[in-house]
Scaffold this motif. Sequence first.
Motif, PDB file in Angstrom:
ATOM      1  N   SER A  29      -4.368 104.980 -39.706  1.00  0.00           N
ATOM      2  CA  SER A  29      -5.521 105.426 -38.918  1.00  0.00           C
ATOM      3  C   SER A  29      -5.389 106.900 -38.545  1.00  0.00           C
ATOM      4  O   SER A  29      -6.365 107.649 -38.619  1.00  0.00           O
ATOM      5  CB  SER A  29      -5.669 104.577 -37.659  1.00  0.00           C
ATOM      6  N   LEU A  30      -4.192 107.317 -38.159  1.00  0.00           N
ATOM      7  CA  LEU A  30      -3.985 108.728 -37.819  1.00  0.00           C
ATOM      8  C   LEU A  30      -4.176 109.619 -39.040  1.00  0.00           C
ATOM      9  O   LEU A  30      -4.735 110.717 -38.935  1.00  0.00           O
ATOM     10  CB  LEU A  30      -2.594 108.937 -37.223  1.00  0.00           C
ATOM     11  N   GLN A  31      -3.730 109.147 -40.197  1.00  0.00           N
ATOM     12  CA  GLN A  31      -3.933 109.918 -41.429  1.00  0.00           C
ATOM     13  C   GLN A  31      -5.420 110.055 -41.743  1.00  0.00           C
ATOM     14  O   GLN A  31      -5.877 111.124 -42.153  1.00  0.00           O
ATOM     15  CB  GLN A  31      -3.205 109.258 -42.596  1.00  0.00           C
ATOM     16  N   ALA A  32      -6.174 108.978 -41.550  1.00  0.00           N
ATOM     17  CA  ALA A  32      -7.619 109.027 -41.796  1.00  0.00           C
ATOM     18  C   ALA A  32      -8.289 110.019 -40.851  1.00  0.00           C
ATOM     19  O   ALA A  32      -9.166 110.782 -41.265  1.00  0.00           O
ATOM     20  CB  ALA A  32      -8.231 107.636 -41.636  1.00  0.00           C
ATOM     21  N   ILE A  33      -7.874 110.035 -39.598  1.00  0.00           N
ATOM     22  CA  ILE A  33      -8.434 110.963 -38.612  1.00  0.00           C
ATOM     23  C   ILE A  33      -8.086 112.406 -38.993  1.00  0.00           C
ATOM     24  O   ILE A  33      -8.940 113.295 -38.956  1.00  0.00           O
ATOM     25  CB  ILE A  33      -7.944 110.623 -37.195  1.00  0.00           C
ATOM     26  N   ALA A  34      -6.835 112.636 -39.382  1.00  0.00           N
ATOM     27  CA  ALA A  34      -6.413 113.987 -39.771  1.00  0.00           C
ATOM     28  C   ALA A  34      -7.160 114.462 -41.009  1.00  0.00           C
ATOM     29  O   ALA A  34      -7.606 115.621 -41.076  1.00  0.00           O
ATOM     30  CB  ALA A  34      -4.910 114.013 -40.023  1.00  0.00           C
ATOM     31  N   THR A  37     -10.781 115.268 -40.049  1.00  0.00           N
ATOM     32  CA  THR A  37     -10.840 116.516 -39.286  1.00  0.00           C
ATOM     33  C   THR A  37     -10.669 117.723 -40.205  1.00  0.00           C
ATOM     34  O   THR A  37     -11.392 118.718 -40.081  1.00  0.00           O
ATOM     35  CB  THR A  37      -9.766 116.521 -38.184  1.00  0.00           C
ATOM     36  N   ALA A  38      -9.726 117.632 -41.132  1.00  0.00           N
ATOM     37  CA  ALA A  38      -9.510 118.732 -42.079  1.00  0.00           C
ATOM     38  C   ALA A  38     -10.729 118.936 -42.971  1.00  0.00           C
ATOM     39  O   ALA A  38     -11.142 120.078 -43.220  1.00  0.00           O
ATOM     40  CB  ALA A  38      -8.269 118.459 -42.928  1.00  0.00           C
ATOM     41  N   ASP A  39     -11.316 117.842 -43.444  1.00  0.00           N
ATOM     42  CA  ASP A  39     -12.520 117.939 -44.287  1.00  0.00           C
ATOM     43  C   ASP A  39     -13.671 118.584 -43.520  1.00  0.00           C
ATOM     44  O   ASP A  39     -14.383 119.439 -44.063  1.00  0.00           O
ATOM     45  CB  ASP A  39     -12.944 116.557 -44.792  1.00  0.00           C
ATOM     46  N   TYR A  40     -13.850 118.177 -42.278  1.00  0.00           N
ATOM     47  CA  TYR A  40     -14.931 118.750 -41.470  1.00  0.00           C
ATOM     48  C   TYR A  40     -14.696 120.243 -41.234  1.00  0.00           C
ATOM     49  O   TYR A  40     -15.627 121.042 -41.319  1.00  0.00           O
ATOM     50  CB  TYR A  40     -15.062 118.018 -40.134  1.00  0.00           C
ATOM     51  N   SER A  41     -13.458 120.615 -40.960  1.00  0.00           N
ATOM     52  CA  SER A  41     -13.139 122.028 -40.738  1.00  0.00           C
ATOM     53  C   SER A  41     -13.451 122.855 -41.980  1.00  0.00           C
ATOM     54  O   SER A  41     -14.007 123.955 -41.888  1.00  0.00           O
ATOM     55  CB  SER A  41     -11.664 122.188 -40.366  1.00  0.00           C
ATOM     56  N   THR A  84     -19.492 111.275 -34.090  1.00  0.00           N
ATOM     57  CA  THR A  84     -19.710 109.833 -34.184  1.00  0.00           C
ATOM     58  C   THR A  84     -18.680 109.193 -35.107  1.00  0.00           C
ATOM     59  O   THR A  84     -18.099 108.154 -34.785  1.00  0.00           O
ATOM     60  CB  THR A  84     -21.143 109.544 -34.700  1.00  0.00           C
ATOM     61  N   LYS A  85     -18.451 109.827 -36.254  1.00  0.00           N
ATOM     62  CA  LYS A  85     -17.482 109.299 -37.216  1.00  0.00           C
ATOM     63  C   LYS A  85     -16.071 109.274 -36.618  1.00  0.00           C
ATOM     64  O   LYS A  85     -15.348 108.284 -36.740  1.00  0.00           O
ATOM     65  CB  LYS A  85     -17.491 110.151 -38.484  1.00  0.00           C
ATOM     66  N   LEU A  86     -15.688 110.356 -35.954  1.00  0.00           N
ATOM     67  CA  LEU A  86     -14.359 110.399 -35.331  1.00  0.00           C
ATOM     68  C   LEU A  86     -14.243 109.379 -34.199  1.00  0.00           C
ATOM     69  O   LEU A  86     -13.191 108.766 -34.020  1.00  0.00           O
ATOM     70  CB  LEU A  86     -14.048 111.805 -34.823  1.00  0.00           C
ATOM     71  N   SER A  87     -15.309 109.189 -33.454  1.00  0.00           N
ATOM     72  CA  SER A  87     -15.304 108.188 -32.387  1.00  0.00           C
ATOM     73  C   SER A  87     -15.044 106.803 -32.963  1.00  0.00           C
ATOM     74  O   SER A  87     -14.261 106.022 -32.408  1.00  0.00           O
ATOM     75  CB  SER A  87     -16.641 108.223 -31.650  1.00  0.00           C
TER      76      SER A  87
END
Length: 113
Positions: A29-34, A37-41, A84-87
């Motif tokens: 889950s943490l990898q998916a969040i990271a 976040t990187a893709d969005y940046s 929303t996706k990160l939430s």
Amino acid sequence: MGYEAEDLQKFGKEQFDAAAAATTSFTKSLQAIATETADYSKKSFESSTAFVEKLLGAKSYESAIQIQTDYWKNSCAGFVAEATKLSELYSSLAKEAFKPIETALAKVQAAKN
């Protein structure tokens, strides 16, 4: 009611397996969040770069205002979608993190009955 050594070993193994599963799920889950976040940046940086190029190429003041307005609308919509996706990812992370605890508590309750 006494506990046998085999029962204690089984209980210990179940707890270890639950902890290992929780750790694996938590890490994924943490990898998916990271990654998200990187893709969005990256997308945000690319969008900002394109905006500046368009703005520098504007032929009139009105055109520049329209480019800026479009950029801010798209940026705000993108931010809301990303939030929303990160939430949802964080919510999933919390559910997965507590799942082993819920399972253990259910087993304890079942053992009492």
